[in-house]
Write a protein that holds these residues in place. Sequence first.
Motif, PDB file in Angstrom:
ATOM      1  N   GLY A 540       0.764  -1.261   0.145  1.00 23.42           N
ATOM      2  CA  GLY A 540      -0.030  -0.076  -0.031  1.00 23.42           C
ATOM      3  C   GLY A 540       0.809   1.250   0.013  1.00 23.42           C
ATOM      4  O   GLY A 540       0.386   2.658   0.039  1.00 23.42           O
ATOM      5  N   TYR A 541       2.145   1.230  -0.292  1.00 22.95           N
ATOM      6  CA  TYR A 541       3.041   2.413  -0.046  1.00 22.95           C
ATOM      7  C   TYR A 541       3.321   3.042  -1.547  1.00 22.95           C
ATOM      8  O   TYR A 541       3.269   2.396  -2.346  1.00 22.95           O
ATOM      9  CB  TYR A 541       4.432   2.041   0.468  1.00 22.95           C
ATOM     10  N   GLY A 542       3.333   4.344  -1.436  1.00 17.99           N
ATOM     11  CA  GLY A 542       3.386   5.198  -2.460  1.00 17.99           C
ATOM     12  C   GLY A 542       3.697   6.417  -2.202  1.00 17.99           C
ATOM     13  O   GLY A 542       2.814   7.049  -1.384  1.00 17.99           O
ATOM     14  N   LEU A 543       4.377   7.231  -2.915  1.00 19.46           N
ATOM     15  CA  LEU A 543       4.631   8.703  -2.497  1.00 19.46           C
ATOM     16  C   LEU A 543       3.758   9.652  -3.470  1.00 19.46           C
ATOM     17  O   LEU A 543       3.436   9.228  -4.488  1.00 19.46           O
ATOM     18  CB  LEU A 543       5.992   9.166  -2.728  1.00 19.46           C
ATOM     19  N   SER A 544       3.711  11.098  -3.362  1.00 26.44           N
ATOM     20  CA  SER A 544       3.131  11.800  -4.006  1.00 26.44           C
ATOM     21  C   SER A 544       3.664  13.201  -4.014  1.00 26.44           C
ATOM     22  O   SER A 544       4.852  13.486  -3.331  1.00 26.44           O
ATOM     23  CB  SER A 544       1.607  12.123  -3.489  1.00 26.44           C
ATOM     24  N   TYR A 545       3.321  13.979  -4.900  1.00 21.63           N
ATOM     25  CA  TYR A 545       4.220  15.344  -5.066  1.00 21.63           C
ATOM     26  C   TYR A 545       3.412  16.514  -4.069  1.00 21.63           C
ATOM     27  O   TYR A 545       3.699  17.437  -4.016  1.00 21.63           O
ATOM     28  CB  TYR A 545       4.155  15.952  -6.428  1.00 21.63           C
ATOM     29  N   THR A 546       2.409  16.026  -3.278  1.00 21.19           N
ATOM     30  CA  THR A 546       1.802  16.628  -2.275  1.00 21.19           C
ATOM     31  C   THR A 546       1.580  15.820  -1.026  1.00 21.19           C
ATOM     32  O   THR A 546       2.155  14.526  -1.082  1.00 21.19           O
ATOM     33  CB  THR A 546       0.454  16.988  -2.911  1.00 21.19           C
ATOM     34  N   ASP A 547       1.208  16.285   0.104  1.00 23.48           N
ATOM     35  CA  ASP A 547       0.759  15.560   1.469  1.00 23.48           C
ATOM     36  C   ASP A 547      -0.604  15.589   1.778  1.00 23.48           C
ATOM     37  O   ASP A 547      -1.389  16.473   1.186  1.00 23.48           O
ATOM     38  CB  ASP A 547       1.596  16.487   2.445  1.00 23.48           C
ATOM     39  N   PHE A 548      -1.101  14.620   2.633  1.00 27.48           N
ATOM     40  CA  PHE A 548      -2.327  14.303   2.746  1.00 27.48           C
ATOM     41  C   PHE A 548      -2.468  14.085   4.419  1.00 27.48           C
ATOM     42  O   PHE A 548      -1.655  13.494   5.002  1.00 27.48           O
ATOM     43  CB  PHE A 548      -2.768  13.029   2.272  1.00 27.48           C
ATOM     44  N   GLU A 549      -3.277  14.655   4.934  1.00 33.73           N
ATOM     45  CA  GLU A 549      -3.741  14.585   6.303  1.00 33.73           C
ATOM     46  C   GLU A 549      -5.011  14.132   6.673  1.00 33.73           C
ATOM     47  O   GLU A 549      -6.102  14.273   5.892  1.00 33.73           O
ATOM     48  CB  GLU A 549      -3.592  15.934   6.929  1.00 33.73           C
ATOM     49  N   TYR A 550      -5.121  12.994   7.433  1.00 31.94           N
ATOM     50  CA  TYR A 550      -5.993  12.083   7.815  1.00 31.94           C
ATOM     51  C   TYR A 550      -6.620  12.708   9.230  1.00 31.94           C
ATOM     52  O   TYR A 550      -5.828  12.911  10.068  1.00 31.94           O
ATOM     53  CB  TYR A 550      -5.705  10.604   8.017  1.00 31.94           C
ATOM     54  N   SER A 551      -8.102  12.926   9.318  1.00 27.66           N
ATOM     55  CA  SER A 551      -8.464  13.238  10.915  1.00 27.66           C
ATOM     56  C   SER A 551      -9.959  12.767  11.052  1.00 27.66           C
ATOM     57  O   SER A 551     -10.609  12.347  10.212  1.00 27.66           O
ATOM     58  CB  SER A 551      -8.394  14.590  10.929  1.00 27.66           C
ATOM     59  N   ASN A 552     -10.701  13.064  12.260  1.00 30.38           N
ATOM     60  CA  ASN A 552     -11.670  12.746  12.580  1.00 30.38           C
ATOM     61  C   ASN A 552     -12.359  11.583  12.183  1.00 30.38           C
ATOM     62  O   ASN A 552     -13.491  11.382  11.564  1.00 30.38           O
ATOM     63  CB  ASN A 552     -12.733  13.999  11.740  1.00 30.38           C
TER      64      ASN A 552
END
Length: 814
Positions: A540-552
């Motif tokens: 399930g690993y893979g990088l992006s040119y942006t970042d993502f935040e998980y919450s709630n």
Amino acid sequence: MKYKSLIGKMTLEEKASLMSGKDFWTTQNIDRLGIPSIFLADGPHGIRKQAAAADHLGLNASIPATCFPTAATVANSWNLELGEKLGEYLGEEAVAQQVNVLLGPGINMKRNPLCGRNFEYFSEDPYLAGKMAAGYIRGIQSHGISACVKHFAVNNQEERRMSIDTIVDERTLREIYLTAFEIAVKEGKTKTVMSSYNLLNGSYTNESTHLMKEILRDEWDFDGVVVTDWGGSNDRVAGLLAGNELEMPTTAGETNEEIIRAIQSGEIAEEALDECVDRLLDLIYTTEIASNRPNEYSVEKHHKVAQWAAEESIVLLKNDEKILPLKKGNTVAVIGDFAKSPRYQGAGSSIVNPTILDNVLECFDNSDIISIGYEPGFERYGKKNSKKISKACDLAKKADVVLLYLGLDEVTEAEGLDRQSMRIPENQIDLLNSLCEVNPNIVVILSCGSVVEMPWINKVKGLVHGYLTGQAGARATVRILTGDVNPSGKLAETYPVRYEDTPSYYQFPGKEVSVEYRESIYIGYRYYDTANKKVLFPFGYGLSYTDFEYSNIQVFKDRVTFKLTNTGDVSGMEIAQLYVGCMSKDIFRAKKELKGFTKVFLEAGETKEVTLSFDDITFRYFNVKTNKWEVEEAEYMISIGASSADIRLKGTLLVEGTGAPLPYDKEKLPTYYAGVASNVSLDEFENLIGYKAPVSKWDRSQPLGYNDTIAQCQYAKGGAARFAYHLMVFAHWFLIKIGKRSTANIIMMSIYHMPFRGVARMTGGIINMPMLDGILMIVNGRFFKGFNHVLKERSKMVKVAKVKKTMPNAIKET
């Protein structure tokens, strides 16, 4: 039965004739009753319909078709809509080529990284593989033809695949190796299933009533057709009794006669044959392609879809110092043979003749990349060449960034053969080591269809893994490198640090009679996570040119919700993954298992609420005492992650159970309960399966028979057979020495590991079973008696064929 009236008009001979092929790719027709032939063609990632001589090894060229990325590649997209869309385009091309049954997708589990056909399969995880396959099937069948999910089941090695006996416990069989097929049947509604070559716990899969009737037909309500893999029929009558309708390819009527004799003797009730005929007729009439259906499609449009699929599937594995995307104005040196001659698909029965083939060097012309030149750097098939390395280093000194194209060649990953190691060729590593000394800014673009070791990874700043990206993969890769596309692929399989870390290391492949799946449910990330084994890249690993935040996170009885935010400054897609782990220790389990996923597009700064629902698979396990699916009453950890090792959110849920008795004696299965099942003892494995495992070695004292392989001629009593064996081994060695590796592979694929019965099943009636009896006499030391028997049976077969040929003319004259 749907076609009872039509079946009532058939003779017994006509019914039996429908049960095997007319030739290599088509079914039998009955003109007097208006029953047409249908065409079956290879095609997991593109149509392989051969216009001339037919074969099942990819030796002869096929009609041009779009070569889409392979299943191993598209699985990295985790995009179900993409899978279905690809299926639609595959179906459109199948119709254009008058193909009724497309032989794919392949959904066997990636039990071991060295399986030679891993490039054709989706994942090490059955949930992901099943969901992707269901999408493909829906898309293919939307055109009124049939998909054919394969290879059913537990076909996880290529060596000795036609005769190996897979020994696996029932729970592992259900949870790991059959779940993807279950999803493909229930959700994808596949019309056709292909049985595998191998045995399963002592029975050939297409003869297994447990597999074919109790599970496929009774539990899953499958009412379609089961077709053998080509040459995969052992006992035709036993296969028919289990519900295997269609045997491919033709046996020139030999097995039809076996069916007729079985019915006349009462071994098979004619009603059972009628049911098989009825299912086959339904496939024929529901996939019949009218002559006025379109026989053309937009080659350019399909090529663009292949590019889209590749762009969503390419995985960015490393991006130190944000070397990617390439900065405008940077100069690059393009190095590596795979840049000029791309490695874009596998080999064997899935090989596609592409309509267009993009080339990396040409793709740079339409980009902002300033290429200062190209050097191959290495010999494609492993031969060392210091001059090529020297030229590549001279070029690399002049560039800001080196784009280094590495990977595995076409003959390393192929149907019929397993890989010998998990490494890429040494001459490529030598090139990399030399380049490091002259330019530290190296980005590797990797082309291969399966897992490789990367002891060299600390010497590169960037790593882009394309897998096998199909005919448009070169342009897709360039768009990733330049940032025109933000990478969004994530690995559908785990990358261990070294091959010895894999859970099936000690039990792969089965070399003689059987292969024991001693690791049980612990394959892929299920093992690495539970055993706390360090990996190179997690599932399930893979990088992006942006970042993502998980919450709630919020956990409900039937679903989990959470918020996902793109915190970077470019738009992108994130694959959010749902893992579920049972917190009880009463039944041995993997630490967590994938039970849901979604791919979400987010603009920079955008937040979306995501919902992942639970289904009937989420909390179940297979209980070997009750022989059915049960739910253990317990607290379950609900985890949301960016990969199996990068869990961002957690919650718990108390789940009501079904009250089933515990299936195991914990004291007898200590390794399984500890979750470190990489080197399980035979005693513990036998406690798991509940019986004494069969002897895994050949009995060399016995004469060779139908299901022994040609490789076993090394032990034959007949000197001619031993001489033929050594001649074959020499030919294989010699062809490799002179650089004819593809030809050498054909010996291994089509001769060495083939059981003797395959000689009759794969020659289209040129050699029949009575002739094979004579061949076996020769092999077992009775040369003259066997030779005479072959000549006698050959003469008899020719006479019968002449009589049959004159019969239609005689009927016309009367």
